[in-house]
Design a protein around this motif. Structure first.
Motif, mmCIF file in Angstrom:
data_model
loop_
_atom_site.group_PDB
_atom_site.id
_atom_site.type_symbol
_atom_site.label_atom_id
_atom_site.label_comp_id
_atom_site.label_asym_id
_atom_site.label_seq_id
_atom_site.Cartn_x
_atom_site.Cartn_y
_atom_site.Cartn_z
ATOM 1 N N ALA A 18 2.307 -7.478 -6.501
ATOM 2 C CA ALA A 18 1.611 -6.780 -5.064
ATOM 3 C C ALA A 18 1.314 -7.808 -4.370
ATOM 4 N N LEU A 19 0.672 -8.952 -4.719
ATOM 5 C CA LEU A 19 0.080 -9.906 -3.964
ATOM 6 C C LEU A 19 1.419 -10.875 -3.298
ATOM 7 N N TRP A 20 2.321 -11.006 -4.140
ATOM 8 C CA TRP A 20 3.514 -11.716 -3.861
ATOM 9 C C TRP A 20 4.065 -10.777 -2.545
ATOM 10 N N ALA A 21 4.225 -9.560 -2.806
ATOM 11 C CA ALA A 21 5.062 -8.661 -1.958
ATOM 12 C C ALA A 21 4.273 -8.723 -0.610
ATOM 13 N N ASN A 22 2.869 -8.661 -0.759
ATOM 14 C CA ASN A 22 2.102 -8.710 0.571
ATOM 15 C C ASN A 22 2.197 -10.127 1.331
ATOM 16 N N LEU A 23 2.451 -11.337 0.522
ATOM 17 C CA LEU A 23 2.639 -12.503 1.381
ATOM 18 C C LEU A 23 3.869 -12.588 1.776
ATOM 19 N N HIS A 24 4.832 -12.054 1.071
ATOM 20 C CA HIS A 24 6.255 -12.174 1.643
ATOM 21 C C HIS A 24 6.401 -11.164 3.021
#
Length: 203
Positions: free
Chosen positions: A157-163
């Protein structure tokens, strides 16, 4: 052979240049051959499919991003500090190397496993997963939890947010939503994303 490897690298170099200047859609075997100064059929010796060529180019991007991660986190101690550094490096890379960044995670266009017909070709799964596993490990340490499925979901979820921050920033959408005066840096959004997924961090 050295000559063969040199030609393969020249072809990949030409592909990287194309991706960065004109985007993924512009990358074709014929144009790569033209820029590398070889016959139209030469790239087929190294890249039997268009997917194989794109995968080799994307692999170069993962090498670049990995090198930036390593340089930025050398000597890092606290996991939340390292995670914040990685997050900033990730978004900065996306903004500086936009075409490459967009290609690297288009696994619908790439060979994620071993390239068919090229057993020595780049395996993008081996390039992508260590990055995600590092994120997952740091998230688990920040939350003082053992590595578990829930931690992987939080990391994803964090990765998707940063992306999303990177993509919306590059498209101009965040500037439109927040206004130029309220969006002088992406650092505040990265901090907000970290806080949202991990809770406010203290030193």
């Amino acid at each position: 052979m050295v000559v063969e490897e040199s030609l393969r690298e020249r072809l990949v170099d030409a592909g990287v240049e194309l991706v960065l200047t004109e985007g993924t859609a512009s990358v074709g075997l014929r144009e790569i051959a033209r820029r590398a100064g070889v016959s139209h059929g030469a790239p087929r010796r190294y890249f039997p499919t268009h997917r194989a060529l794109l995968s080799a180019i994307a692999h170069r991007g993962f090498e670049e991003l990995g090198a930036r991660f390593a340089a930025a986190t050398a000597g890092s101690a606290a996991p939340h500090v390292e995670l914040a550094v990685l997050a900033r490096v990730y978004v900065t890379y996306a903004l500086e190397r936009r075409g490459m960044f967009e290609l690297m995670f288009r696994h619908d266009l790439l060979d994620s496993g071993e390239q068919r017909g090229t057993p020595d070709g780049p395996r993008l799964r081996e390039a992508t997963l260590p990055m995600f596993q590092r994120f997952t490990e740091l998230v688990a340490r920040c939350r003082a939890q053992a590595l578990e499925p829930a931690g992987a979901v939080t990391a994803a979820a964090l990765w998707a947010n940063l992306h999303g921050i990177a993509q919306l920033r590059s498209w101009g959408s965040l500037q439109l939503a927040l206004g130029d005066d309220g969006f002088n840096s992406h650092d505040r959004l990265i901090e907000a994303a970290l806080d949202a997924h991990l809770g406010p961090m203290t030193s």
